[in-house]
Design a protein around this motif. Structure first.
Motif, PDB file in Angstrom:
ATOM      1  N   THR A  41       0.857  -1.189   0.000  1.00 14.68           N
ATOM      2  CA  THR A  41       0.000   0.000   0.000  1.00 14.68           C
ATOM      3  C   THR A  41       0.890   1.235   0.000  1.00 14.68           C
ATOM      4  O   THR A  41       2.108   1.134   0.182  1.00 14.68           O
ATOM      5  CB  THR A  41      -0.935   0.018   1.231  1.00 14.68           C
ATOM      6  N   THR A  42       0.291   2.397  -0.215  1.00 14.74           N
ATOM      7  CA  THR A  42       1.053   3.641  -0.326  1.00 14.74           C
ATOM      8  C   THR A  42       1.801   3.932   0.970  1.00 14.74           C
ATOM      9  O   THR A  42       1.198   3.920   2.051  1.00 14.74           O
ATOM     10  CB  THR A  42       0.115   4.821  -0.638  1.00 14.74           C
ATOM     11  N   ILE A  63       0.971   3.376  -5.454  1.00 11.71           N
ATOM     12  CA  ILE A  63      -0.171   4.237  -5.113  1.00 11.71           C
ATOM     13  C   ILE A  63      -1.374   3.315  -4.954  1.00 11.71           C
ATOM     14  O   ILE A  63      -2.033   2.948  -5.929  1.00 11.71           O
ATOM     15  CB  ILE A  63      -0.423   5.299  -6.210  1.00 11.71           C
ATOM     16  N   ARG A  64      -1.623   2.914  -3.736  1.00 18.80           N
ATOM     17  CA  ARG A  64      -2.689   1.957  -3.445  1.00 18.80           C
ATOM     18  C   ARG A  64      -3.202   2.247  -2.035  1.00 18.80           C
ATOM     19  O   ARG A  64      -2.494   2.006  -1.057  1.00 18.80           O
ATOM     20  CB  ARG A  64      -2.141   0.531  -3.567  1.00 18.80           C
ATOM     21  N   PRO A  65      -4.408   2.776  -1.918  1.00 22.45           N
ATOM     22  CA  PRO A  65      -4.867   3.277  -0.622  1.00 22.45           C
ATOM     23  C   PRO A  65      -5.220   2.215   0.403  1.00 22.45           C
ATOM     24  O   PRO A  65      -5.398   2.529   1.582  1.00 22.45           O
ATOM     25  CB  PRO A  65      -6.090   4.112  -0.985  1.00 22.45           C
ATOM     26  N   ARG A  66      -5.323   0.972  -0.037  1.00 27.22           N
ATOM     27  CA  ARG A  66      -5.686  -0.130   0.871  1.00 27.22           C
ATOM     28  C   ARG A  66      -5.347  -1.457   0.208  1.00 27.22           C
ATOM     29  O   ARG A  66      -5.098  -1.513  -0.992  1.00 27.22           O
ATOM     30  CB  ARG A  66      -7.193  -0.100   1.179  1.00 27.22           C
ATOM     31  N   GLY A  67      -5.370  -2.524   1.013  1.00 27.87           N
ATOM     32  CA  GLY A  67      -5.257  -3.866   0.466  1.00 27.87           C
ATOM     33  C   GLY A  67      -6.589  -4.281  -0.124  1.00 27.87           C
ATOM     34  O   GLY A  67      -7.539  -3.503  -0.200  1.00 27.87           O
ATOM     35  N   GLY A  68      -6.661  -5.546  -0.553  1.00 26.70           N
ATOM     36  CA  GLY A  68      -7.928  -6.039  -1.099  1.00 26.70           C
ATOM     37  C   GLY A  68      -7.978  -5.948  -2.604  1.00 26.70           C
ATOM     38  O   GLY A  68      -6.956  -6.085  -3.279  1.00 26.70           O
ATOM     39  N   ASP A  69      -9.181  -5.695  -3.139  1.00 27.47           N
ATOM     40  CA  ASP A  69      -9.343  -5.687  -4.599  1.00 27.47           C
ATOM     41  C   ASP A  69      -8.872  -4.366  -5.216  1.00 27.47           C
ATOM     42  O   ASP A  69      -8.345  -3.486  -4.530  1.00 27.47           O
ATOM     43  CB  ASP A  69     -10.796  -6.021  -4.977  1.00 27.47           C
ATOM     44  N   PHE A  70      -9.076  -4.245  -6.514  1.00 27.31           N
ATOM     45  CA  PHE A  70      -8.600  -3.062  -7.243  1.00 27.31           C
ATOM     46  C   PHE A  70      -9.756  -2.253  -7.822  1.00 27.31           C
ATOM     47  O   PHE A  70      -9.605  -1.536  -8.801  1.00 27.31           O
ATOM     48  CB  PHE A  70      -7.611  -3.498  -8.332  1.00 27.31           C
ATOM     49  N   LEU A  71     -10.909  -2.403  -7.191  1.00 25.45           N
ATOM     50  CA  LEU A  71     -12.116  -1.654  -7.564  1.00 25.45           C
ATOM     51  C   LEU A  71     -12.270  -0.541  -6.541  1.00 25.45           C
ATOM     52  O   LEU A  71     -12.541  -0.804  -5.365  1.00 25.45           O
ATOM     53  CB  LEU A  71     -13.333  -2.592  -7.545  1.00 25.45           C
ATOM     54  N   TYR A  72     -12.088   0.693  -6.978  1.00 26.05           N
ATOM     55  CA  TYR A  72     -12.010   1.809  -6.040  1.00 26.05           C
ATOM     56  C   TYR A  72     -13.212   2.745  -6.124  1.00 26.05           C
ATOM     57  O   TYR A  72     -13.769   2.953  -7.197  1.00 26.05           O
ATOM     58  CB  TYR A  72     -10.713   2.597  -6.273  1.00 26.05           C
ATOM     59  N   THR A  73     -13.549   3.332  -4.975  1.00 25.63           N
ATOM     60  CA  THR A  73     -14.610   4.331  -4.916  1.00 25.63           C
ATOM     61  C   THR A  73     -14.058   5.673  -5.410  1.00 25.63           C
ATOM     62  O   THR A  73     -12.843   5.849  -5.561  1.00 25.63           O
ATOM     63  CB  THR A  73     -15.099   4.513  -3.474  1.00 25.63           C
TER      64      THR A  73
END
Length: 246
Positions: A41-42, A63-73
């Motif tokens: 994560t970032t 640049i990745r605000p969280r773990g988990g999937d790659f579908l972002y709000t």
């Protein structure tokens, strides 16, 4: 080195100390992350600032605000956009991103916005690519919007399993984008991956664990690995990883 090819070794790091070790070991490029156990994560602002000031090596923060999937709000996308701008302000060489839509296609609109915000920094599209529906269509889209490279394990859990697709992608890329195998790339398989795929850039985390230097171990947590071991990269591991290509 095999033939006259120049190989690039990228090491994923998880903090200042592992970055320091990877640089010392001769990494050509660093993918700077936090939380590698979650896939990266970032890093924090402090981490980003300190690493950029300390190391001259090419560094691409994820640049990745969280773990988990790659579908972002929409809100998560705004966070990513701010972090891309921050990395640019701090003088980084590039960033690593990856965004998908619900149907498994690339989120090209959002990805394009991030690529444009990062310019003139380089952009790597990470292993979100391995979860996309059509890798060849996705590769063409990434070429069109100006991504520099794709980090991929050939849509398998590890690159050695995805070797065939990686080789097909490398051929189809035809030098228009860099295909960089990652995940499960080790010194005992990097040479065969290079030979079978034709790729010249390789990614590995070379993750190890080091025992704490704490003298006091609280008895209630004596068996807690989380409490008393730290992420570690040995500089000699980086060197032998590169030497395996010779």
């Amino acid at each position: 080195m095999m033939g006259d090819k120049k190989y690039i070794i990228e090491i994923a790091t998880s903090d200042f100390l592992t970055t320091q070790s990877a640089v010392e070991g001769g990494a050509d490029r660093i993918e700077l992350c936090a939380n590698l156990a979650e896939g990266g994560t970032t890093p924090s602002y402090g981490q980003l600032k300190q690493c950029r000031e300390a190391f001259n090596t090419t560094i691409y923060p994820i640049i990745r605000p969280r773990g988990g999937d790659f579908l972002y709000t929409a809100e998560e996308f705004e966070i990513m956009l701010q972090d891309v701008k921050l990395c640019k302000q701090l003088g980084y060489d590039g960033v690593v991103i990856g965004l998908l839509k619900e149907d498994g296609s690339l989120d090209i609109k959002s990805t394009t916005t991030l690529v444009e915000a990062a310019y003139p920094l380089g952009v790597t599209f990470h292993r979100a690519f391995d979860r996309c529906r059509d890798p060849f269509e996705a590769m063409e889209e990434l070429i069109n919007i100006g991504c520099e490279r794709i980090l991929t394990s050939g849509q398998q859990p590890a690159a050695p399993q995805g070797l065939e697709l990686i080789a097909q992608l490398q051929k189809a890329a035809d030098e228009r984008i860099i295909i960089m195998p990652g995940s499960g790339v080790r010194k005992d398989n990097i040479k065969i991956l290079a030979e079978k795929t034709g790729c010249t850039e390789f990614h590995s985390s070379l993750r190890g664990k080091a025992k704490t230097k704490m003298n006091f171990i609280h008895p209630s947590f004596a068996g807690s690995e989380e409490s008393y071991t730290n992420n570690s990269i040995l500089p000699e591991e980086v060197r032998s990883f590169r030497d395996a290509l010779a």
